[in-house]
Design an enzyme around this catalytic site. Structure first.
Site, PDB file in Angstrom:
ATOM      1  CE1 TYR A 127       0.690  -1.755   5.464  1.00 15.72           C
ATOM      2  CE2 TYR A 127       2.613  -0.483   4.537  1.00 15.72           C
ATOM      3  CZ  TYR A 127       1.761  -1.376   4.425  1.00 15.72           C
ATOM      4  OH  TYR A 127       1.777  -2.353   3.351  1.00 15.72           O
ATOM      5  CG  HIS A 128       6.376   0.149   5.749  1.00 14.52           C
ATOM      6  ND1 HIS A 128       6.211   1.462   5.543  1.00 14.52           N
ATOM      7  CD2 HIS A 128       6.067  -0.521   4.407  1.00 14.52           C
ATOM      8  CE1 HIS A 128       6.013   1.590   4.195  1.00 14.52           C
ATOM      9  NE2 HIS A 128       5.887   0.407   3.619  1.00 14.52           N
ATOM     10  CB  SER A 142       5.474   3.833   8.349  1.00 13.89           C
ATOM     11  OG  SER A 142       4.694   2.806   7.903  1.00 13.89           O
ATOM     12  CB  THR A 151       5.121  -3.974   1.998  1.00 15.49           C
ATOM     13  OG1 THR A 151       6.018  -2.881   1.652  1.00 15.49           O
ATOM     14  CG2 THR A 151       5.023  -4.106   3.592  1.00 15.49           C
ATOM     15  CE  LYS A 162       1.125  -5.215   4.912  1.00 13.94           C
ATOM     16  NZ  LYS A 162      -0.101  -6.044   4.689  1.00 13.94           N
TER      17      LYS A 162
END
Ligand code: NAD
Length: 390
Positions: free
Chosen positions: A181-182, A179, A144, A185
């Protein structure tokens, strides 16, 4: 080409499987239905009804004459990953199969741990399976643009040339994700780059922008081929969510000042970008990064575009920002590598927004207003789930 689409029951994975199948590739689809499980957990649902994976595959065969091979299982199960690769024998793997919501990863400790284990361990199992079975398999991994954060300098495509104390090197671009989540990645990107270096794997890491839209040439051929469309405060991405808010008369919820600027792209360009990456694989041992977006917009600009497309009916409300992020910042990110390979982007036009508004309007009876507002606060270590207590 034999292409395995991981996360092939999801918003982007399902249309990708159809897109590749229609172009004559042999396509296998892998999913553990985790995404459908998050809907049950939070009491929300896709705005557009979606058929089961088995129904979808049967309908695609009836419509197109093409078969999709289905593998139901979890990437965190290493044995399942190894066996799937052995059975299918892919030339390339497109990896969408991760928990992809930043707010979901910020609910509490359990959701943060789940997100990082699911994403990082799943990808690590995959890297081992590729290395042991066939290092020439091209791994196309969805990352992302959020990996970079919002630095006060231009963002490059994966790498930046730095001169330090008289010496110069091309180094991975610094990451400041917003976050857990990020962050997962970013961890993936490091693991993939390392696996390319030590085992000679080849991989394209796609730092994708925020995707909008729901219809592709393949998914519109039958209602059972539709892909999901999320509008809720946890999984709904910004423009999709604004279009649904507009048609149900809910103010467009802009977080804070709305100056947060992000790279965006049309769902049809996600398909085209990944096809270009597959058609032009990296050399053995090469780890490359493409910034996969076509235009940048601030959240306020997007809201104003939706208001203009729905005059007199849509309104904007600035709500307390649930995330810890800059509300105004410099943003200029390179995105030339996919254009150089031949991408012809679908830019965001009023007609695109009108199509999304019409889609939202067709399904307005399915909208759950209680699911729209943000309830997950980055500053707290525990937040309530969106529909709890409503
Ligand atoms: P999605 O949640 O709709 O699809 C992901 C799919 O992967 C789901 O069907 C889920 O069940 C499956 N999955 C998750 N964990 C799995 C596991 N351990 N084993 C097997 N299957 C698993 O998400 P999406 O919007 O289609 O996004 C796909 C990918 O693209 C994600 O990696 C996401 O981070 C990335 N991405 C998406 C966007 C966007 O705007 N949607 C933007 C940038 C990047």
């Amino acid at each position: 080409m034999r292409v395995l689409v991981l996360g092939g029951d999801g918003y982007l994975g399902w249309p990708m499987a159809l897109y590749l199948s229609r172009r004559g590739h042999e396509v296998g689809v892998v999913d553990n239905f985790a995404r459908r499980g998050y809907d049950h957990e939070m009491g929300v649902d896709s705005l557009v009804p979606i058929a089961s994976l088995q129904q979808r595959v049967r309908r695609w065969r009836a419509v197109s004459g093409y078969d999709l091979e289905v593998f139901v299982g979890d990437l965190t199960d290493a044995e399942f990953v190894t066996q799937t690769l052995q059975r299918f024998g892919p030339d390339a793997i497109v990896h969408f199969a991760e928990q992809r919501s930043a707010p979901y990863s910020m609910i509490d400790r359990r959701h943060a741990v789940y997100t990082q284990v699911n994403n990082v361990v799943g990808t690590l199992n995959l890297l081992y399976a590729i290395a042991e079975q066939d290092p020439s398999i091209h791994l196309v991994k969805l990352g992302t643009m959020g990996e970079y954060g919002t630095p006060n300098i231009d963002i490059e495509e994966g790498f930046i040339e730095i001169t330090h104390k008289g010496r110069t090197d091309l180094l991975p671009y610094p990451k400041q994700p917003g976050s857990f989540y990020h962050l997962s990645k970013v961890h993936d990107s490091h693991n993939i780059m390392f696996a390319c270096r030590i085992w000679g794997l080849r991989s394209t890491d796609l730092n994708q922008g925020i995707v909008y839209g729901q219809e592709t040439e393949e998914t519109v051929q039958h209602p059972e081929l539709a892909t999901r469309f999320d509008y809720d405060g946890v999984f709904g991405t910004v423009l999709n969510r604004f279009c649904v808010q507009a048609v149900v008369g809910h103010p467009l919820t802009v977080y804070g000042a709305g100056g947060q600027t992000r790279g965006m792209l049309d769902i049809r360009d996600t398909m085209a970008c990944i096809e270009l990456a597959l058609e032009h694989p990296p050399a053995p041992g090469e780890y490359r990064v493409f910034n996969q977006f076509t235009e940048s917009f601030s959240v306020q600009q997007l809201a104003e575009m939706v208001v203009d497309a729905y005059p007199g009916r849509a309104t904007i409300e600035h709500v307390d920002p649930p995330r810890v992020e800059k509300e105004e910042h410099y943003y200029r990110a390179a995105h030339t590598k996919l254009l150089d390979l031949g991408l012809v982007p679908h830019l965001l036009e009023p007609a695109t927004i009108h199509r999304m508004l019409a889609l939202a309007d067709r399904h307005r009876d399915r909208v759950d207003l209680a699911a729209i507002r943000p309830t997950i606060d980055w500053r707290r270590t525990q937040s309530q789930l969106p529909t709890a207590g409503t």
